[in-house]
Design a protein around this motif. Structure first.
Motif, short mmCIF file in Angstrom:
data_model
loop_
_atom_site.label_atom_id
_atom_site.label_comp_id
_atom_site.label_asym_id
_atom_site.label_seq_id
_atom_site.Cartn_x
_atom_site.Cartn_y
_atom_site.Cartn_z
N ILE A 273 0.84 -1.15 0.09
CA ILE A 273 -0.05 0.15 0.31
C ILE A 273 1.48 1.37 -0.44
N SER A 274 0.81 1.90 -0.77
CA SER A 274 1.89 2.98 -1.41
C SER A 274 0.94 4.29 -1.45
N THR A 275 1.42 5.22 -2.12
CA THR A 275 0.81 7.16 -1.85
C THR A 275 0.09 6.69 -3.53
N ASP A 276 0.51 5.78 -4.47
CA ASP A 276 -0.77 5.62 -5.59
C ASP A 276 -1.92 4.90 -4.76
N ASN A 277 -2.02 4.11 -4.26
CA ASN A 277 -3.47 3.73 -3.21
C ASN A 277 -4.09 4.83 -2.25
N GLY A 278 -3.06 5.87 -2.13
CA GLY A 278 -4.12 6.79 -1.07
C GLY A 278 -3.21 7.21 0.08
N LEU A 279 -1.81 6.68 0.19
CA LEU A 279 -1.11 6.71 1.41
C LEU A 279 -0.46 8.30 1.60
N SER A 280 -0.55 9.50 2.13
CA SER A 280 0.02 10.31 2.79
C SER A 280 1.56 10.11 2.35
N ASN A 281 2.13 9.60 2.02
CA ASN A 281 4.19 9.59 2.19
C ASN A 281 4.02 8.22 2.69
N ARG A 282 5.07 7.69 1.49
CA ARG A 282 5.61 6.53 1.92
C ARG A 282 6.76 6.10 3.25
N ARG A 283 6.71 7.01 3.87
CA ARG A 283 7.69 6.61 5.26
C ARG A 283 6.47 7.00 6.52
N VAL A 284 5.91 5.74 7.07
CA VAL A 284 5.12 5.31 7.54
C VAL A 284 6.06 5.68 8.92
N GLN A 285 5.27 6.39 10.20
CA GLN A 285 5.80 5.91 11.66
C GLN A 285 5.80 5.09 12.03
N GLU A 286 4.66 4.75 11.87
CA GLU A 286 3.93 4.13 13.93
C GLU A 286 2.31 3.98 13.09
N SER A 287 1.92 2.35 13.67
CA SER A 287 0.40 2.25 13.40
C SER A 287 -0.13 1.52 14.17
N ILE A 288 -2.15 2.11 14.59
CA ILE A 288 -2.15 1.48 14.95
C ILE A 288 -3.40 0.83 14.59
#
Length: 214
Positions: free
Chosen positions: A36-51
């Motif tokens: 899942i990348s910016t092509d799919n709508g992610l705002s930035n490829r650099r992901v710091q953390e997730s919940i």
């Protein structure tokens, strides 16, 4: 006899390596990964953390903002000190506490998500020095917020919005509190163990003691 045995062993080893090289791509391709990348709508490829919240949404703290993902679409949020302030901050992390409240933080500020306004708002009275940056935040069993920076360990009382400096001149990289009310801080000077006392104060073994207020 020995030469023949060595040759047979080498032949079997080469055969196994050959089979491994043939089968490896199929094994890798069979893994159920989906990028899942910016092509799919992610705002930035650099992901710091997730919940993951109780509604099934996945929240990503990216370099460009906070993304909420429902498995198909993204909703984007920014961290800014006020609605009038067009300058946004880069998120460094995100977490959810036992009360299902979502918090995010940048280098200088902490934000809380409001379900009413569907946006992140700055937590007031977290006044840090300009020289330090936030590395980690977490909640203790009493519901108060702990903040680890490049220079201090803080405790923020969520009842009266007061900030208490617990440890100075130390870089705090990670924080953890157990349900048994034991706290751990990974720092540039080792691991500090915090133990809650009967009067709801925490004692840092061999270093300092301090009183908490509910």
């Amino acid at each position: 006899m020995t030469t023949k045995t060595n040759f047979e062993t080498m032949r079997q080893t080469l055969l196994l390596l050959f089979l491994a090289l043939i089968l490896m791509p199929d094994t890798i391709n069979a893994l159920p990964f989906k990028e899942i990348s910016t092509d799919n709508g992610l705002s930035n490829r650099r992901v710091q953390e997730s919940i993951l919240d109780d509604n099934g949404y996945i929240w990503f703290a990216t370099r460009s903002g906070i993304d909420r993902y429902n498995g198909e679409f993204f909703v984007h949020y920014t961290l800014s000190i006020s609605a009038e302030n067009e300058v946004t901050e880069h998120p460094r992390g995100i977490l959810i506490n036992d009360q299902k409240e979502i918090y995010a933080f940048s280098e200088a500020n902490i934000y809380k998500f409001s379900y009413e306004t569907d946006s992140f708002h700055q937590v007031n009275n977290v006044n840090l020095t300009q020289r330090e940056a936030i590395n980690a935040i977490t909640f203790d069993p009493t519901g108060h917020l702990w903040i680890g920076t490049t220079e201090h360990l803080y405790r923020f009382n969520t009842n009266d919005s007061t900030l208490q400096s617990i440890k100075q001149k130390v870089a705090v990289h990670c924080l953890l509190f157990e349900k048994e009310k034991h706290g751990w801080a990974g720092t540039s000077k080792g691991v500090f163990h915090l133990v809650e006392q009967e009067d709801e104060s925490y004692l840092q073994k061999g270093e300092i003691s301090f009183r908490t207020q509910r």
